[in-house]
Scaffold this motif. Structure first.
Motif, mmCIF file in Angstrom:
data_model
loop_
_atom_site.group_PDB
_atom_site.id
_atom_site.type_symbol
_atom_site.label_atom_id
_atom_site.label_comp_id
_atom_site.label_asym_id
_atom_site.label_seq_id
_atom_site.Cartn_x
_atom_site.Cartn_y
_atom_site.Cartn_z
ATOM 1 N N PRO A 50 0.795 -1.230 0.000
ATOM 2 C CA PRO A 50 0.000 0.000 0.000
ATOM 3 C C PRO A 50 0.829 1.283 0.000
ATOM 4 C CG PRO A 50 0.148 -0.843 2.220
ATOM 5 C CD PRO A 50 0.860 -1.838 1.327
ATOM 6 N N ASP A 51 2.156 1.176 -0.051
ATOM 7 C CA ASP A 51 3.017 2.349 0.116
ATOM 8 C C ASP A 51 2.720 3.487 -0.847
ATOM 9 O OD1 ASP A 51 4.220 0.809 2.051
ATOM 10 O OD2 ASP A 51 5.878 0.198 0.761
ATOM 11 N N GLY A 52 2.382 3.187 -2.091
ATOM 12 C CA GLY A 52 2.187 4.236 -3.086
ATOM 13 C C GLY A 52 0.759 4.729 -3.236
ATOM 14 N N LEU A 53 -0.144 4.322 -2.350
ATOM 15 C CA LEU A 53 -1.557 4.694 -2.514
ATOM 16 C C LEU A 53 -1.803 6.200 -2.426
ATOM 17 C CD1 LEU A 53 -3.427 1.833 -0.625
ATOM 18 C CD2 LEU A 53 -3.374 2.266 -3.089
ATOM 19 N N MET A 54 -1.054 6.899 -1.597
ATOM 20 C CA MET A 54 -1.292 8.335 -1.444
ATOM 21 C C MET A 54 -0.704 9.146 -2.603
ATOM 22 S SD MET A 54 -3.229 8.494 1.130
ATOM 23 C CE MET A 54 -3.364 10.254 1.059
ATOM 24 N N THR A 55 0.154 8.525 -3.409
ATOM 25 C CA THR A 55 0.728 9.208 -4.574
ATOM 26 C C THR A 55 0.251 8.562 -5.867
ATOM 27 O OG1 THR A 55 2.727 7.878 -4.281
ATOM 28 C CG2 THR A 55 2.751 10.106 -3.365
ATOM 29 N N PHE A 56 -0.733 7.680 -5.769
ATOM 30 C CA PHE A 56 -1.421 7.073 -6.917
ATOM 31 C C PHE A 56 -0.457 6.342 -7.847
ATOM 32 C CE2 PHE A 56 -3.287 11.513 -6.362
ATOM 33 C CZ PHE A 56 -3.972 11.168 -5.217
ATOM 34 N N GLN A 57 0.512 5.648 -7.265
ATOM 35 C CA GLN A 57 1.510 4.944 -8.061
ATOM 36 C C GLN A 57 0.963 3.629 -8.593
ATOM 37 O OE1 GLN A 57 5.044 4.506 -5.694
ATOM 38 N NE2 GLN A 57 5.256 6.690 -5.383
ATOM 39 N N ARG A 58 1.294 3.351 -9.847
ATOM 40 C CA ARG A 58 0.905 2.076 -10.441
ATOM 41 C C ARG A 58 1.853 0.995 -9.974
ATOM 42 N NH1 ARG A 58 -0.886 5.181 -15.264
ATOM 43 N NH2 ARG A 58 -3.054 4.546 -15.472
ATOM 44 N N PRO A 59 1.446 -0.215 -9.782
ATOM 45 C CA PRO A 59 0.082 -0.688 -9.974
ATOM 46 C C PRO A 59 -0.777 -0.566 -8.729
ATOM 47 C CG PRO A 59 1.510 -2.552 -9.569
ATOM 48 C CD PRO A 59 2.381 -1.319 -9.547
ATOM 49 N N GLY A 60 -0.227 -0.124 -7.631
ATOM 50 C CA GLY A 60 -1.020 0.043 -6.419
ATOM 51 C C GLY A 60 -0.997 -1.186 -5.527
ATOM 52 N N TRP A 61 -1.930 -1.204 -4.595
ATOM 53 C CA TRP A 61 -2.015 -2.283 -3.606
ATOM 54 C C TRP A 61 -2.833 -3.437 -4.172
ATOM 55 C CZ3 TRP A 61 -6.775 -3.413 -0.888
ATOM 56 C CH2 TRP A 61 -6.654 -4.453 0.042
ATOM 57 N N LEU A 62 -2.351 -4.624 -3.899
ATOM 58 C CA LEU A 62 -3.034 -5.852 -4.295
ATOM 59 C C LEU A 62 -3.053 -6.755 -3.065
ATOM 60 C CD1 LEU A 62 -4.197 -7.119 -6.922
ATOM 61 C CD2 LEU A 62 -1.938 -8.109 -7.313
ATOM 62 N N SER A 63 -4.232 -7.190 -2.665
ATOM 63 C CA SER A 63 -4.350 -8.048 -1.483
ATOM 64 C C SER A 63 -3.678 -9.394 -1.728
ATOM 65 C CB SER A 63 -5.822 -8.293 -1.154
ATOM 66 O OG SER A 63 -6.393 -9.168 -2.130
ATOM 67 N N ALA A 64 -3.529 -10.152 -0.675
ATOM 68 C CA ALA A 64 -3.066 -11.531 -0.809
ATOM 69 C C ALA A 64 -4.016 -12.277 -1.745
ATOM 70 C CB ALA A 64 -3.035 -12.198 0.560
ATOM 71 N N LYS A 65 -3.516 -13.334 -2.361
ATOM 72 C CA LYS A 65 -4.346 -14.125 -3.280
ATOM 73 C C LYS A 65 -5.479 -14.788 -2.515
ATOM 74 C CE LYS A 65 -3.831 -17.334 -7.133
ATOM 75 N NZ LYS A 65 -4.713 -16.589 -8.004
ATOM 76 N N SER A 66 -6.643 -14.833 -3.124
ATOM 77 C CA SER A 66 -7.855 -15.406 -2.512
ATOM 78 C C SER A 66 -8.049 -14.872 -1.094
ATOM 79 C CB SER A 66 -7.781 -16.939 -2.514
ATOM 80 O OG SER A 66 -7.581 -17.420 -3.817
ATOM 81 N N PRO A 67 -8.217 -13.560 -0.968
ATOM 82 C CA PRO A 67 -8.246 -12.952 0.361
ATOM 83 C C PRO A 67 -9.466 -13.363 1.181
ATOM 84 C CG PRO A 67 -9.001 -11.370 -1.257
ATOM 85 C CD PRO A 67 -8.526 -12.586 -2.018
ATOM 86 N N THR A 68 -9.238 -13.437 2.479
ATOM 87 C CA THR A 68 -10.371 -13.577 3.400
ATOM 88 C C THR A 68 -10.798 -12.161 3.772
ATOM 89 O OG1 THR A 68 -8.876 -13.721 5.286
ATOM 90 C CG2 THR A 68 -9.615 -15.798 4.329
ATOM 91 N N TYR A 69 -12.076 -11.971 3.944
ATOM 92 C CA TYR A 69 -12.598 -10.647 4.279
ATOM 93 C C TYR A 69 -12.975 -10.612 5.748
ATOM 94 C CZ TYR A 69 -12.606 -9.756 -0.693
ATOM 95 O OH TYR A 69 -12.215 -9.568 -1.994
#
Length: 167
Positions: A50-69
């Motif tokens: 999630p480090d680049g979320l505030m500067t809108f960096q590609r590709p952004g945050w991606l959760s773990a595969k098959s995430p539990t909610y």
């Protein structure tokens, strides 16, 4: 001026005083990034944190595969701020991975949390550069925001975001 100053010249000759005192030490410089909000996440896939979320960096945050909610994003705004609207940007073509159901909470200390509401976000193709903006029922004043993602728009593999903004 600095005319005639030689490199490695003794400090007393620079000051023109035989009772030389060291110049005052300036406060250490702070990186601009120290003032930016800091974002952490409940999980991440490989290097897609999630480090680049505030500067809108590609590709952004991606959760773990098959995430539990729920998956969550925790934002440290570095100081109390008034927030009325939260924007989440999704990478173009990744709408199925976009957050759909979210719970927003605020806190002054990241220990005691106040509910700011549960929201259903749009899963359609987004205008405004792929931003989904959610206005809170009541504005909050807080240092910390927690965005709990309860479901995405249907992708079984990941939930993702490329940017966050608050106003």
């Amino acid at each position: 001026g600095t005319e005639g100053v030689k490199v490695n010249q003794p400090i007393d000759t620079l000051l023109g005083d035989d009772k030389a005192e060291a110049p005052p030490v300036a406060a250490p410089r702070r990186q601009l990034s120290e003032y930016f909000p800091r974002v952490t996440a409940s999980s991440q896939f490989e290097q897609f944190g999630p480090d680049g979320l505030m500067t809108f960096q590609r590709p952004g945050w991606l959760s773990a595969k098959s995430p539990t909610y729920p998956q969550w994003l925790l934002v440290d705004l570095r100081a109390n701020r008034d927030v009325k609207t939260i924007g989440i940007q999704v990478e173009e073509g990744q709408q199925p991975r976009a957050p759909k159901q979210v719970r927003i909470e605020s806190s002054a200390d990241a220990k005691m949390w106040n509910a700011a509401g549960d929201y259903e976000l749009a899963c359609a193709s987004f205008a405004d550069g792929n931003w989904v903006n959610q206005t809170l029922r009541d504005a909050v004043n807080a240092r910390y925001l927690r965005i709990s993602i309860l479901a995405n728009c249907g992708d079984p593999d990941h939930v993702t975001a490329r940017g966050l903004r608050f106003y």
